[in-house]
Scaffold this motif. Sequence first.
Motif, PDB file in Angstrom:
ATOM      1  N   LEU A   1      -8.109   0.303   0.230  1.00 12.89           N
ATOM      2  CA  LEU A   1      -7.340   0.852  -1.160  1.00 12.89           C
ATOM      3  C   LEU A   1      -7.921   2.163  -1.347  1.00 12.89           C
ATOM      4  N   VAL A   2      -9.306   2.305  -1.426  1.00 18.05           N
ATOM      5  CA  VAL A   2     -10.028   3.489  -1.429  1.00 18.05           C
ATOM      6  C   VAL A   2      -9.768   4.564  -0.566  1.00 18.05           C
ATOM      7  N   GLU A   3      -9.572   3.870   0.654  1.00 22.50           N
ATOM      8  CA  GLU A   3      -9.323   5.076   1.553  1.00 22.50           C
ATOM      9  C   GLU A   3      -7.857   5.599   1.589  1.00 22.50           C
ATOM     10  N   ALA A   4      -7.183   4.877   0.883  1.00 16.79           N
ATOM     11  CA  ALA A   4      -5.625   5.409   0.568  1.00 16.79           C
ATOM     12  C   ALA A   4      -5.538   6.194  -0.495  1.00 16.79           C
ATOM     13  N   GLY A   5      -6.695   6.231  -1.462  1.00 18.86           N
ATOM     14  CA  GLY A   5      -6.795   7.089  -2.595  1.00 18.86           C
ATOM     15  C   GLY A   5      -6.147   6.179  -3.924  1.00 18.86           C
ATOM     16  N   VAL A   6      -6.178   5.118  -3.658  1.00 16.51           N
ATOM     17  CA  VAL A   6      -5.785   4.329  -4.771  1.00 16.51           C
ATOM     18  C   VAL A   6      -6.922   3.673  -5.683  1.00 16.51           C
ATOM     19  N   PRO A   7      -6.984   4.011  -6.991  1.00 20.70           N
ATOM     20  CA  PRO A   7      -8.261   3.677  -7.889  1.00 20.70           C
ATOM     21  C   PRO A   7      -8.367   2.097  -7.559  1.00 20.70           C
ATOM     22  N   ALA A   8      -9.459   1.643  -7.389  1.00 14.31           N
ATOM     23  CA  ALA A   8      -9.668   0.284  -7.147  1.00 14.31           C
ATOM     24  C   ALA A   8     -11.058   0.143  -7.556  1.00 14.31           C
ATOM     25  N   HIS A   9     -11.292  -1.112  -8.005  1.00 10.78           N
ATOM     26  CA  HIS A   9     -12.750  -1.472  -8.346  1.00 10.78           C
ATOM     27  C   HIS A   9     -12.892  -3.358  -7.889  1.00 10.78           C
ATOM     28  N   VAL A  10     -14.267  -3.630  -7.796  1.00 12.22           N
ATOM     29  CA  VAL A  10     -14.542  -4.877  -7.566  1.00 12.22           C
ATOM     30  C   VAL A  10     -14.764  -5.596  -8.942  1.00 12.22           C
ATOM     31  N   SER A  11     -14.076  -6.808  -8.876  1.00 20.02           N
ATOM     32  CA  SER A  11     -14.295  -7.674 -10.075  1.00 20.02           C
ATOM     33  C   SER A  11     -15.332  -8.847  -9.597  1.00 20.02           C
ATOM     34  N   ILE A  12     -16.435  -9.071 -10.097  1.00 18.10           N
ATOM     35  CA  ILE A  12     -17.303 -10.079  -9.812  1.00 18.10           C
ATOM     36  C   ILE A  12     -16.722 -11.229 -10.929  1.00 18.10           C
ATOM     37  N   ALA A  13     -15.782 -12.027 -10.746  1.00 19.96           N
ATOM     38  CA  ALA A  13     -15.090 -12.889 -11.706  1.00 19.96           C
ATOM     39  C   ALA A  13     -14.663 -14.054 -11.124  1.00 19.96           C
TER      40      ALA A  13
ATOM     41  N   LEU B   1       0.988  -1.399  -0.004  1.00 21.13           N
ATOM     42  CA  LEU B   1      -0.021  -0.078  -0.050  1.00 21.13           C
ATOM     43  C   LEU B   1       0.692   1.187  -0.035  1.00 21.13           C
ATOM     44  N   ASP B   2       2.286   1.083   0.397  1.00 27.01           N
ATOM     45  CA  ASP B   2       2.859   2.331   0.560  1.00 27.01           C
ATOM     46  C   ASP B   2       3.472   2.768  -0.865  1.00 27.01           C
ATOM     47  N   LEU B   3       3.512   1.953  -1.525  1.00 29.55           N
ATOM     48  CA  LEU B   3       3.936   1.901  -3.190  1.00 29.55           C
ATOM     49  C   LEU B   3       2.774   2.431  -3.979  1.00 29.55           C
ATOM     50  N   LEU B   4       1.764   1.648  -3.833  1.00 29.57           N
ATOM     51  CA  LEU B   4       0.545   1.876  -4.359  1.00 29.57           C
ATOM     52  C   LEU B   4       0.054   3.401  -4.110  1.00 29.57           C
ATOM     53  N   SER B   5       0.216   3.952  -2.859  1.00 29.35           N
ATOM     54  CA  SER B   5      -0.316   5.199  -2.577  1.00 29.35           C
ATOM     55  C   SER B   5       0.374   6.111  -2.892  1.00 29.35           C
ATOM     56  N   GLU B   6       1.704   5.936  -3.474  1.00 26.87           N
ATOM     57  CA  GLU B   6       2.708   6.941  -4.183  1.00 26.87           C
ATOM     58  C   GLU B   6       2.418   6.961  -5.626  1.00 26.87           C
ATOM     59  N   MET B   7       1.929   5.788  -6.177  1.00 26.09           N
ATOM     60  CA  MET B   7       1.629   5.766  -7.433  1.00 26.09           C
ATOM     61  C   MET B   7       0.256   6.481  -7.894  1.00 26.09           C
ATOM     62  N   ALA B   8      -0.526   6.118  -6.914  1.00 27.85           N
ATOM     63  CA  ALA B   8      -1.981   6.498  -7.471  1.00 27.85           C
ATOM     64  C   ALA B   8      -1.979   8.275  -7.762  1.00 27.85           C
ATOM     65  N   PRO B   9      -1.641   9.125  -7.059  1.00 27.15           N
ATOM     66  CA  PRO B   9      -1.632  10.425  -7.402  1.00 27.15           C
ATOM     67  C   PRO B   9      -0.967  10.587  -8.673  1.00 27.15           C
ATOM     68  N   LEU B  10      -0.101   9.867  -9.115  1.00 27.58           N
ATOM     69  CA  LEU B  10       0.563  10.141 -10.408  1.00 27.58           C
ATOM     70  C   LEU B  10       0.017   9.554 -11.523  1.00 27.58           C
ATOM     71  N   GLY B  11      -1.334   9.105 -11.318  1.00 24.85           N
ATOM     72  CA  GLY B  11      -1.963   8.087 -12.479  1.00 24.85           C
ATOM     73  C   GLY B  11      -1.218   6.807 -12.853  1.00 24.85           C
ATOM     74  N   LEU B  12      -0.499   6.049 -11.953  1.00 26.25           N
ATOM     75  CA  LEU B  12       0.197   5.137 -12.387  1.00 26.25           C
ATOM     76  C   LEU B  12      -0.407   3.857 -12.258  1.00 26.25           C
ATOM     77  N   VAL B  13      -1.584   3.646 -11.462  1.00 25.07           N
ATOM     78  CA  VAL B  13      -2.184   2.326 -10.965  1.00 25.07           C
ATOM     79  C   VAL B  13      -3.500   2.271 -10.937  1.00 25.07           C
ATOM     80  N   GLU B  14      -4.189   0.906 -11.084  1.00 30.02           N
ATOM     81  CA  GLU B  14      -5.476   0.647 -10.995  1.00 30.02           C
ATOM     82  C   GLU B  14      -5.486  -0.686 -10.318  1.00 30.02           C
ATOM     83  N   VAL B  15      -6.236  -0.876  -9.321  1.00 26.51           N
ATOM     84  CA  VAL B  15      -6.378  -2.389  -8.722  1.00 26.51           C
ATOM     85  C   VAL B  15      -7.642  -2.786  -8.788  1.00 26.51           C
TER      86      VAL B  15
END
Length: 356
Positions: free
Chosen positions: A220-232, A174-188
């Motif tokens: 993830l959402v709380e940390a500002g990381v773009p995240a979605h649920v996949s029913i898969a 989450l530390d890395l993902l939180s840095e990547m998120a505001p830069l538009g570098l990650v989606e989970v």
Amino acid sequence: MEPVKGRGAVSAADSTRFNLPAREADGDWLDSVADIDGAPRHPATTVTDEHPRTILSFNRSPDIPFDRSINAYRGCEHGCIYCFARPTHAYHDLSPGLDFETKLFAKPDAARLLRETFAKRGYRPAPIAMGTNTDPYQPIEGRYRITRSILELCLEVRHPVTITTKSDRVLRDLDLLSEMAPLGLVEVGVSVTSLDSGLSRLLEPRAASPAKRIAALGRLVEAGVPAHVSIAPVIPAVTDHFMEAILAAAAKEGVRRAMWIMIRLPHEVAPLFREWLEAHFPDRAGKVMATIRDLRGGRDNDPRFFDRMRPSGVWADLFRKRFRLAAGRLGMRSPTMKLDCSAFRPPGAGGQLSLL
């Protein structure tokens, strides 16, 4: 056939597509082994280090929204019985059944190989998909940390990635993902098949529980990381009745993006899945397979481009309508996956190495 405790596949399910020799047990020999050694033990997990020459795989499929991917591991201990990647083990004369979830391969050189790829003069960035064939956060990631090393590199050079997982181990990064998120570098994307932990243990025996996955989405959402649920995947008459409840649980955690994927049964996955149904749901096995064939044009699987990811027929229309109505009520949209490639800087750019 009896289920194997702690494993998804009921059998080894050998393949003959790539000259994998069929394994026939000799009854007398098995009897003597049982007399001497006792009942066979459950298959243990083994991990072999693999050293490929390249790590980035490219594709031209019109059915998936990315053109490149990384799989830090081969095989997956989560043991999801429906996993469409199981047949890849047959390429190496291993069983898509129990071998896929017990005989694993790790690629410890992945980050180094990726750095070399990024440094090539003609490389052009585009989002890298992680978790396409095997889960980047399966249990052995805790020891190897290959996924983390890839994320560290991608953050360093500002390269976008997408992640799909069934594990709350994603929170360890989450530390890395939180840095990547505001830069538009990650989606989970976190995949959730049901909200029943008992059913989950049968379907995906070594994946995180549904409750942990839903909670991970919230973190993830709380940390500002773009995240979605996949029913898969959605499995008719086994998991489909959880669709609305999964969306509601994710929405309660603040998730505002969602998607769904119907089960696919390519190659050896179909017989493995039928074995699993007969072992765990013999009362509805026929109904489940009949519905799947109705969704796939009368076949266990439709492999055609443009059709393989798009089920058709009355059942497909019903599932689409249910998902659309439930997601609409909750204010949920489809994942955007629009990441930033403009900030990419090749390794060494701006330093002395770039002058050589």
